[in-house]
Design a protein around this motif. Structure first.
Motif, PDB file in Angstrom:
ATOM      1  N   PHE A   1       0.819  -1.234  -0.145  1.00  0.00           N
ATOM      2  CA  PHE A   1       0.113  -0.089   0.020  1.00  0.00           C
ATOM      3  C   PHE A   1       0.907   0.996   0.190  1.00  0.00           C
ATOM      4  O   PHE A   1       0.634   2.230  -0.746  1.00  0.00           O
ATOM      5  N   SER A   2       1.965   1.193   0.792  1.00  0.00           N
ATOM      6  CA  SER A   2       2.866   2.292   0.954  1.00  0.00           C
ATOM      7  C   SER A   2       3.616   2.596  -0.525  1.00  0.00           C
ATOM      8  O   SER A   2       3.669   3.544  -1.077  1.00  0.00           O
ATOM      9  N   LEU A   3       3.755   1.457  -1.268  1.00  0.00           N
ATOM     10  CA  LEU A   3       4.736   1.454  -2.352  1.00  0.00           C
ATOM     11  C   LEU A   3       3.606   2.067  -3.552  1.00  0.00           C
ATOM     12  O   LEU A   3       4.020   3.120  -4.143  1.00  0.00           O
ATOM     13  N   VAL A   4       2.518   1.438  -3.574  1.00  0.00           N
ATOM     14  CA  VAL A   4       1.433   1.950  -4.575  1.00  0.00           C
ATOM     15  C   VAL A   4       1.149   3.382  -4.459  1.00  0.00           C
ATOM     16  O   VAL A   4       1.152   4.466  -5.363  1.00  0.00           O
ATOM     17  N   THR A   5       0.633   3.823  -3.007  1.00  0.00           N
ATOM     18  CA  THR A   5       0.402   5.251  -2.827  1.00  0.00           C
ATOM     19  C   THR A   5       1.565   6.184  -2.867  1.00  0.00           C
ATOM     20  O   THR A   5       1.496   7.420  -2.925  1.00  0.00           O
ATOM     21  N   GLY A   6       2.843   5.645  -2.502  1.00  0.00           N
ATOM     22  CA  GLY A   6       3.936   6.455  -2.193  1.00  0.00           C
ATOM     23  C   GLY A   6       3.873   7.177  -0.820  1.00  0.00           C
ATOM     24  O   GLY A   6       4.426   8.287  -0.610  1.00  0.00           O
ATOM     25  N   HIS A   7       3.067   6.629  -0.034  1.00  0.00           N
ATOM     26  CA  HIS A   7       2.755   7.315   1.258  1.00  0.00           C
ATOM     27  C   HIS A   7       3.277   6.395   2.388  1.00  0.00           C
ATOM     28  O   HIS A   7       2.861   5.223   2.606  1.00  0.00           O
ATOM     29  N   GLY A   8       4.135   6.792   3.265  1.00  0.00           N
ATOM     30  CA  GLY A   8       4.668   5.875   4.153  1.00  0.00           C
ATOM     31  C   GLY A   8       3.755   5.849   5.432  1.00  0.00           C
ATOM     32  O   GLY A   8       2.690   6.989   5.412  1.00  0.00           O
ATOM     33  N   PRO A   9       3.814   4.991   6.408  1.00  0.00           N
ATOM     34  CA  PRO A   9       2.371   4.800   7.226  1.00  0.00           C
ATOM     35  C   PRO A   9       2.604   6.019   8.231  1.00  0.00           C
ATOM     36  O   PRO A   9       1.778   6.538   8.739  1.00  0.00           O
ATOM     37  N   ASP A  10       4.018   6.500   8.538  1.00  0.00           N
ATOM     38  CA  ASP A  10       4.221   7.579   9.479  1.00  0.00           C
ATOM     39  C   ASP A  10       4.138   8.902   8.698  1.00  0.00           C
ATOM     40  O   ASP A  10       4.762   9.920   9.425  1.00  0.00           O
ATOM     41  N   GLN A  11       4.376   8.824   7.357  1.00  0.00           N
ATOM     42  CA  GLN A  11       4.906   9.948   6.838  1.00  0.00           C
ATOM     43  C   GLN A  11       3.750  11.108   6.790  1.00  0.00           C
ATOM     44  O   GLN A  11       2.626  10.922   6.526  1.00  0.00           O
ATOM     45  N   GLN A  12       4.216  12.266   7.031  1.00  0.00           N
ATOM     46  CA  GLN A  12       3.047  13.442   7.166  1.00  0.00           C
ATOM     47  C   GLN A  12       3.121  14.283   6.130  1.00  0.00           C
ATOM     48  O   GLN A  12       4.196  14.747   5.663  1.00  0.00           O
ATOM     49  N   PHE A  13       2.157  14.495   5.379  1.00  0.00           N
ATOM     50  CA  PHE A  13       1.869  15.346   4.315  1.00  0.00           C
ATOM     51  C   PHE A  13       1.397  16.560   4.623  1.00  0.00           C
ATOM     52  O   PHE A  13       0.175  16.916   4.644  1.00  0.00           O
ATOM     53  N   ARG A  14       2.215  17.433   5.115  1.00  0.00           N
ATOM     54  CA  ARG A  14       1.784  18.638   5.777  1.00  0.00           C
ATOM     55  C   ARG A  14       1.146  19.912   4.920  1.00  0.00           C
ATOM     56  O   ARG A  14       0.562  20.457   5.519  1.00  0.00           O
ATOM     57  N   THR A  15       1.552  19.830   3.565  1.00  0.00           N
ATOM     58  CA  THR A  15       1.073  20.647   2.797  1.00  0.00           C
ATOM     59  C   THR A  15       0.000  20.109   1.944  1.00  0.00           C
ATOM     60  O   THR A  15      -1.292  20.701   1.855  1.00  0.00           O
ATOM     61  N   THR A  16       0.040  18.848   1.320  1.00  0.00           N
ATOM     62  CA  THR A  16      -0.704  18.151   0.513  1.00  0.00           C
ATOM     63  C   THR A  16      -1.944  17.253   1.285  1.00  0.00           C
ATOM     64  O   THR A  16      -3.116  17.260   0.786  1.00  0.00           O
ATOM     65  N   GLY A  17      -1.586  17.225   2.447  1.00  0.00           N
ATOM     66  CA  GLY A  17      -2.754  16.161   3.287  1.00  0.00           C
ATOM     67  C   GLY A  17      -3.074  16.946   4.498  1.00  0.00           C
ATOM     68  O   GLY A  17      -3.899  16.467   5.076  1.00  0.00           O
ATOM     69  N   LEU A  18      -2.654  18.188   4.721  1.00  0.00           N
ATOM     70  CA  LEU A  18      -3.270  18.899   5.837  1.00  0.00           C
ATOM     71  C   LEU A  18      -3.627  20.336   5.247  1.00  0.00           C
ATOM     72  O   LEU A  18      -2.660  21.146   4.779  1.00  0.00           O
ATOM     73  N   HIS A  19      -4.850  21.017   5.737  1.00  0.00           N
ATOM     74  CA  HIS A  19      -4.981  22.500   5.477  1.00  0.00           C
ATOM     75  C   HIS A  19      -4.097  23.192   6.309  1.00  0.00           C
ATOM     76  O   HIS A  19      -3.644  23.059   7.500  1.00  0.00           O
ATOM     77  N   SER A  20      -3.852  24.439   5.909  1.00  0.00           N
ATOM     78  CA  SER A  20      -3.114  25.448   6.804  1.00  0.00           C
ATOM     79  C   SER A  20      -3.497  25.415   8.095  1.00  0.00           C
ATOM     80  O   SER A  20      -2.564  25.546   9.244  1.00  0.00           O
ATOM     81  N   ASP A  21      -4.668  25.448   8.553  1.00  0.00           N
ATOM     82  CA  ASP A  21      -5.427  25.675   9.782  1.00  0.00           C
ATOM     83  C   ASP A  21      -5.402  23.927  10.409  1.00  0.00           C
ATOM     84  O   ASP A  21      -6.008  24.094  11.616  1.00  0.00           O
ATOM     85  N   GLY A  22      -4.785  22.980   9.907  1.00  0.00           N
ATOM     86  CA  GLY A  22      -4.500  21.615  10.716  1.00  0.00           C
ATOM     87  C   GLY A  22      -5.668  21.019  10.408  1.00  0.00           C
ATOM     88  O   GLY A  22      -5.565  19.731  10.909  1.00  0.00           O
ATOM     89  N   LEU A  23      -6.663  21.176   9.787  1.00  0.00           N
ATOM     90  CA  LEU A  23      -7.831  20.237   9.366  1.00  0.00           C
ATOM     91  C   LEU A  23      -7.311  19.177   8.174  1.00  0.00           C
ATOM     92  O   LEU A  23      -6.674  19.693   7.213  1.00  0.00           O
ATOM     93  N   PRO A  24      -7.764  17.921   8.450  1.00  0.00           N
ATOM     94  CA  PRO A  24      -7.344  16.980   7.472  1.00  0.00           C
ATOM     95  C   PRO A  24      -8.044  17.209   6.321  1.00  0.00           C
ATOM     96  O   PRO A  24      -8.988  17.747   6.239  1.00  0.00           O
ATOM     97  N   TYR A  25      -7.595  16.343   5.183  1.00  0.00           N
ATOM     98  CA  TYR A  25      -8.224  16.316   3.990  1.00  0.00           C
ATOM     99  C   TYR A  25      -9.336  15.100   3.677  1.00  0.00           C
ATOM    100  O   TYR A  25      -9.019  14.124   4.258  1.00  0.00           O
ATOM    101  N   ALA A  26     -10.325  15.442   3.234  1.00  0.00           N
ATOM    102  CA  ALA A  26     -11.325  14.235   3.007  1.00  0.00           C
ATOM    103  C   ALA A  26     -10.800  13.406   1.894  1.00  0.00           C
ATOM    104  O   ALA A  26      -9.989  13.860   1.449  1.00  0.00           O
ATOM    105  N   PRO A  27     -11.578  12.299   1.911  1.00  0.00           N
ATOM    106  CA  PRO A  27     -10.967  11.281   0.662  1.00  0.00           C
ATOM    107  C   PRO A  27     -11.022  12.173  -0.535  1.00  0.00           C
ATOM    108  O   PRO A  27     -11.917  13.028  -0.880  1.00  0.00           O
TER     109      PRO A  27
END
Lengths: 610, 321, 324
Positions: free
Chosen positions: C70-96
């Motif tokens: 899953f990590s390999l296909v998505t390119g996302h590590g289990p603990d990897q944080q996507f602070r810009t693409t996965g998190l709004h600047s106010d800290g709210l997460p992204y919907a699916p």
């Protein structure tokens, strides 16, 4: 310099500040002198960080004709640390004591003046003579204790209150602010330290027999002699610790459960019932007269504090106006803030704290961070914006890249360590860390605060990219403060980086409230909050120079230099200078924010349902 | 019967005694002789307070003697004082207990009703569509962790409803019945349902199984042969006999819950015994933790005892075992 | 003792226990021809619900093993944080969304990848703690049942104590006194979970030990250990097998509950219970953070319970099926 009220979702029953447990009796301290002679206080104006438009969220709900009556409910999760005004050192305690413990001076319920003290039970601002070293104050006639029969609050009660601050059982944590300033206070405390910690009678005997030599009292008149001029002394007189204490308090051990069940009020409300961690009920104090109190309007009849409601639940109850309520100890849930801003909710406020909350303190005493190079590597290597996301983003948390927040005298913005992972790596390499020799750091945080758990995970991920391994040491807030107050812990490298917060004890000309307790290297915990045992000759000299300065400009310049030198020494990683998010039901009017307790002033709100 | 009673009470008392020993060992002996006074005086205690606590605990005495003092204190109803406010643990428990009681009793009534009704339907209409639907539902709720169901309840019934202008359910908290019976009731609906749904499945199973067994027995056949209506056979004769195991299980489960519904109380922020214990653990307030653990263990033992006694009264054969 | 207490009792101690005297005879009786295990297998094979559940469990196992994929296909590590693409600047997460199929969490991590890795912890604790419980319970149960007398009294009282200790209360105080870790969690669950197994086994042994073939073994001079493990143990394997399948979901829930209460596997290790706990501060703004880990946990426990039910039916067709 009280420990900051935290953003918390799950409140620890007694999360709070318990620093300086035995502050009194030590002779080493930094309060060598006041910072200036003239009277202006440096910066009680509202700060102007990047998002000054946010300060327009006042939540005031002003206008209309005030009504008297009704019951104000305050909802939250968690209790005061103690209901003993002379000992309290926590914003939430201050909030409760606003109802029943008055001071000579206090912060008024005025959004534009809420950081400048005004007379409370004093008849006027102090008459200052003797080159700024003698303060003469008179207590208003008619300020009464709710004893049977009611009794006038006297100058002797004030003396007793000051004496109680350094009792041997549970001293006030903020004594370093003034312990060398008041003539005879240290001598009094040194003697008090030898008295039994468990005998109220012995403590009473000592207090009665040993007045503080620098304070003279006669009827309603108080004269205080200082060792050196200090413009901020009037701010110190506004500490709840300087509340007069009735003689009955000496029947109990300070801060004891019995005392807290037998509080005596000189304010508009009195405690009707207090069940620790469950509720506090306040009712009107019939012996209080509005004519003697220029600050508290006391519109509502009763104030019920409920201490068992979750943060989410509080927010829902307030948002749906299901009761005449405001917050108690918990701010607005971080995740709700963006929506409240976007909808310009009039019952929502974002107001300055003049503090830093959180900041990361580095252990400069032992372990890998004893090395300045490694500390500087962290200054470059931690991504401030990422931490700020954990607290609701930059709009609510203007970044802080140095020590003094805006609005504190001496604060000038500069950024000595702009985020630069490449540079961080280079410094780590210079310090001998790299492949084959991994740097491992222990990060201590409050496990009962979700945002601090998030800080840990953020640091772990970000520093991991620099090849640093971050181990977590989560412990409840109450325990964390205890660990912090023992210098043996940093010395044995129990932790390398710790997650803490700081609010100043007063405003404007208050840089001392940062550098004295946090960075002055000659006073260490438990007498100070210099958690990382930071000791820089340059900073120590700057502090002495600032305190000896004879003009505000000179003092501010010296404090700014202290700021530069502290950052050079990489004592801490500052994160933000947050706005505090508060909310109330729209049935509650005239909600004036007070930075002193990071909430609206309950003694001045009124209810449209009343 | 008297002998049985005495024996059973003595066994229960022995188990309780052993539980106090376990607690004593874990909390008093476990930390080591140096640490224990510090731990029990509170993390923020001064050296003099620690010394006073060491004296109070009689740490200079041999272990068995310390345990004896601990036990005597418990028997005198003295569970100590919490670190932070010096409030007696007995009074803390006294305040939390009504909340746990409100939660446990309401939920128990609900799950017993749900469990028995679905069990009867499943047994009587074995293999019908209703039976299948009920068993699937029972399976899902049985498999569902309490906090998952509780949080999903909050998401749907508190959050979604509230944002759609229907703010009926609070997101947690507890209102004493004395303050407002209506708010008390309203606040307990979601916790009751949560706890009842995850707890009902075993009762469905017990009732169904017992009823099917009973319906196969001779006297039921006799009743049928006598020409009694099927409904009457099922409910008058069958169910009564089938409910005995259900009732005994019910007694034990309620006893366990009276010691605190940790998860439900945490999800719904209800300051009952379980919630208080979790808070005490977060602040390491050991006297409170010890007090609640002892109370909870006592509730279990007493419930078991009562169930056994009632069972023995109903069924003389048990006494012989 | 077919009790199945409410979860608040949270006994890893007591899942749907097979009635004590139901199982042995059927499974243990040595019949000429097809072995009872073979028969049981065939019955299980015909049980469609159980087979589907088994399939689901296999999928979960594959997901757990293949989590790195899953990590390999998505390119996302289990603990990897996507602070810009996965998190709004106010800290709210992204919907699916297309990049994060199940959305992100409060640290900007990929919930899908974390759920996959979380399966490892759940299954690991579920299986290891269960086996540990069963091992301890079986040994003590065998000893109590076989030796009787003082040994039995001692073990029986021990069982009583453990069963009267409120599991969650004790577990969280124990874990919080030591530092939470995977190992501690497994040990704590096992320490409180063995008693119910021991009680069942003890009961079984009581009913077997007077049988003639045991008498015979004894008179032939077989050692107690030999009798216990060679002669008696095989007869309790059937109920133990049923027990294991039913105990696994209970253990998984126990582990998730400890994590939910903040005393489970420490972060950032992905864990379902912990994800749900983190989500509860923010579920109003990020339903996906609460719903997807909850579903993962629920599907797993449902599947194991259906399978457990099927196994019990297969080994003892006379018992009533609960979930059928």
């Amino acid at each position: 310099m009280r420990r900051a009220r935290q953003y918390m979702a799950v409140a620890a029953g007694a999360a709070a500040l318990t620093l300086f447990a035995a502050a009194c009796g030590s002779s080493n301290n930094n309060a060598a002198g006041g910072s200036s002679g003239s009277g202006t206080s440096g910066g009680s104006k509202a700060p102007t960080p990047s998002s000054s438009n946010l300060a327009s969220f006042t939540g005031l709900n002003g206008g209309g004709t005030p009504r008297y009556g009704g019951t104000l409910t305050m909802l939250g999760q968690g209790d005061v640390q103690r209901l003993d005004p002379n000992i309290s050192y926590y914003t939430v305690d201050y909030l409760a004591e606003r109802m029943f413990a008055r001071q000579l001076y206090t912060y008024p319920a005025s959004l534009s003046k809420n950081t400048t003290v005004v007379p409370d039970m004093a008849t006027a601002m102090p008459v200052i003579t003797n080159g700024g070293k003698t303060y003469s104050i008179t207590i208003r006639k008619g300020v009464m204790w709710d004893t049977t029969p009611p009794r006038q609050v006297t100058a002797a009660d004030f003396m007793r209150g000051v004496q109680r601050t350094c009792n041997p059982t549970q001293a006030f944590g903020g004594t370093p602010d003034f312990n060398t300033l008041i003539v005879g206070y240290m001598a009094f405390c040194n003697g008090f330290a030898k008295v039994s910690t468990t005998s109220p009678a012995a403590q009473k005997a000592y207090i009665d027999a040993n007045p503080i030599s620098g304070i003279t009292t006669s009827g309603l008149n108080i004269t205080i002699n200082l060792t050196t001029p200090a413009t901020y002394f009037v701010d110190i007189l506004a500490f709840p610790a300087f509340s007069p204490a009735p003689v009955e308090y000496l029947n109990y051990l300070p801060s004891s459960a019995q005392l807290q069940q037998h509080t005596i009020s000189d304010g508009p409300y009195k405690v009707a019932a207090y069940s620790p961690t469950k509720y506090i009920d306040f009712v009107r104090n019939p012996d209080w007269k509005a004519s003697t109190d220029p600050v508290r309007k006391a519109y509502v009849n009763k104030i019920n504090i409920i201490e068992t409601v979750s943060q989410q639940s509080v927010q829902q109850q307030l948002a749906t106006n299901s009761s005449d309520a405001m917050e108690w100890n918990q701010p607005v849930p971080t995740a709700d803030i963006p929506n409240l801003i976007a909808t310009k909710n009039p019952d929502f406020s974002l107001q300055p704290t003049f503090g830093m909350n959180p900041y990361f303190v580095f252990n400069a005493a032992a372990g890998p961070l004893k090395s300045l190079t490694v500390r500087q590597a962290l200054e470059y290597g931690i991504n401030r914006n990422h931490i700020i996301q954990n607290y609701g983003g930059p709009a609510v948390n203007p970044p802080l890249t140095h020590i003094l927040p805006n609005g504190i005298g001496g604060s000038i913005n500069f950024d000595p360590y702009p985020y630069n992972p490449t540079k961080a790596k280079a410094l780590l390499k210079a310090a001998g860390y790299g492949p084959g020799h991994q740097l491992t750091l222990t990060f201590m945080y409050a496990s009962d605060f979700p945002q601090q758990q998030a800080d840990f995970q953020t640091l772990q991920a970000d520093l991991g990219k620099l090849g640093i391994k971050v181990k977590g040491y989560g412990t409840p807030q109450a325990n964390l403060f205890t660990l912090m107050s023992n210098p043996a812990n940093p010395r044995k490298d129990l932790w390398d980086v710790a997650d803490v917060g700081w609010f100043p004890d007063w405003y404007g000309n208050a840089a001392k409230s940062f550098f004295g307790p946090l960075f002055y290297g000659k006073v260490l915990p438990p007498e100070s909050n210099n958690d990382g045992l930071f000791n820089s000759a340059a900073v120590n000299a700057d502090v002495v120079r600032a305190e000896a300065a004879t003009s505000v400009a000179a003092a501010d310049a010296a404090w700014h230099q202290a700021d530069i030198d502290t950052m050079k020494g990489a004592a801490i990683f500052p994160v933000n200078q947050p706005y505090f998010p508060n909310f109330h039901s729209s049935l509650v009017h005239n909600c004036v924010y007070e930075p002193d307790f990071a909430n609206y002033d309950p003694t001045n709100v009124w209810l449209s349902n009343a | 019967m008297v002998r049985f009673l005495i024996r059973r009470v003595l066994t229960g008392a022995l188990v309780l005694l052993l539980v106090t020993m376990v607690v004593f060992v874990i909390f008093y002996v476990g930390p080591g002789p140096k640490a224990v006074a510090h731990v029990l005086a509170g993390k923020q205690a001064s050296p003099s307070e620690i010394a006073a606590e060491a004296k109070r605990l009689h740490l200079n005495l041999p272990l068995w003697h310390q345990y004896w003092i601990f036990l005597v204190n418990i028997l005198h109803g003295n569970l100590g004082y919490d670190y932070y406010h010096g409030e007696s643990v007995v009074s803390i428990i006294g305040q939390a207990f009504p909340i746990t009681l409100s939660l446990a009793l309401g939920a128990a009534v609900l799950w017993l009703t749900i469990g028995v009704l679905t069990g009867v339907v499943s047994a009587v209409r074995s293999r019908s569509v209703a039976d299948r639907v009920l068993t699937v539902a029972a399976l899902v709720f049985y498999s569902m962790p309490t906090f998952v169901l509780g949080l999903l309840m909050l998401l749907v019934f508190y959050y979604v409803l509230t944002t759609h202008g229907l703010a009926f359910f609070p997101p947690g908290g507890y209102t004493p019945i004395g303050t407002s019976p209506w708010l008390w009731f309203k606040g307990l609906i979601l916790p009751w349902i949560t706890l009842a749904l995850v707890s009902a499945a075993p009762y469905t199973r017990l009732t169904r199984g017992a009823l099917l067994d009973v319906l196969g027995e001779d006297y039921i056949r006799t009743a049928r042969a006598k020409g009694l209506a099927e409904r009457r056979v099922t409910y008058r004769h069958g169910l009564r006999a089938a409910l005995t195991p259900v009732a005994s299980q019910f007694g034990i489960d309620v006893g366990v819950l009276l010691g605190g519904a940790v998860i439900t109380e945490t999800v719904f922020s209800m300051p009952g015994l379980g919630y208080t214990a979790v808070q005490a653990i977060q602040t390491q307030d050991l006297p409170v933790i010890i007090g609640i653990v002892l109370i909870a263990a006592t509730a279990v033992v007493v419930a078991n005892l009562l169930v056994d006694i009632v069972y023995a009264l109903l069924d003389p054969r048990v006494r012989l075992h | 003792m077919s009790n199945l207490p409410p979860q608040e009792v949270m006994s890893p101690t007591a899942p749907a226990v097979p009635a004590e005297d139901d199982l042995v005879p059927e499974a243990a009786r040595v019949i000429e021809g097809r072995s009872p295990w073979r028969l049981a297998y065939e019955r299980l094979h015909r049980d469609r619900a159980a087979m589907i559940a088994l399939g689901v469990i296999l999928v979960i196992v594959v997901v757990a093993i293949a989590a790195p994929v899953f990590s390999l296909v998505t390119g996302h590590g289990p603990d990897q944080q996507f602070r810009t693409t996965g998190l709004h600047s106010d800290g709210l997460p992204y919907a699916p969304n297309a990049r994060f199929l199940l959305g992100t969490d409060d640290q900007g991590r990929d919930i899908l990848v974390r759920i996959a890795y979380g399966a490892r912890i759940s299954l690991l604790v579920g299986v290891v703690a269960t086996l540990l419980e069963v091992a301890i319970g079986t040994i003590l149960g065998l000893a109590a049942g076989y030796f009787g007398g003082a040994v039995d009294t001692l073990i029986a009282r021990l069982i009583d104590i453990v069963l009267s200790i409120p599991f969650l209360l004790f577990a969280i105080s124990l874990v919080s006194i030591s530092h939470p870790s995977l190992k501690i969690v497994i040990i704590v669950i096992a320490v409180f979970g063995w008693a119910a197994v021991a009680r069942i086994v003890r009961g079984q042994v009581f009913s077997i030990r007077e049988k003639e073939y045991i008498e015979a073994a004894r008179s032939l001079g077989a050692s107690p250990w030999r009798i216990m493990f060679i002669d008696i143990l095989p007869n309790v394997v059937a109920p133990i097998t049923v027990y294991i399948t039913l105990l696994i979901p209970v253990t998984i829930v126990a582990e998730a509950s400890l994590s939910y209460l903040g005393v489970g596997v420490p972060p950032p290790t992905p864990d379902w219970g912990q994800m749900i706990a983190e989500a509860q501060n923010i579920y109003q703004q990020a339903w996906w953070f609460l719903v997807f880990p909850s579903l993962a946990l629920l599907i797993t426990t449902v599947a194991f319970n259906i399978l457990g039910d099927g196994v019990r039916d297969a080994l003892d067709p006379r018992t009533q099926q609960l979930f059928k």
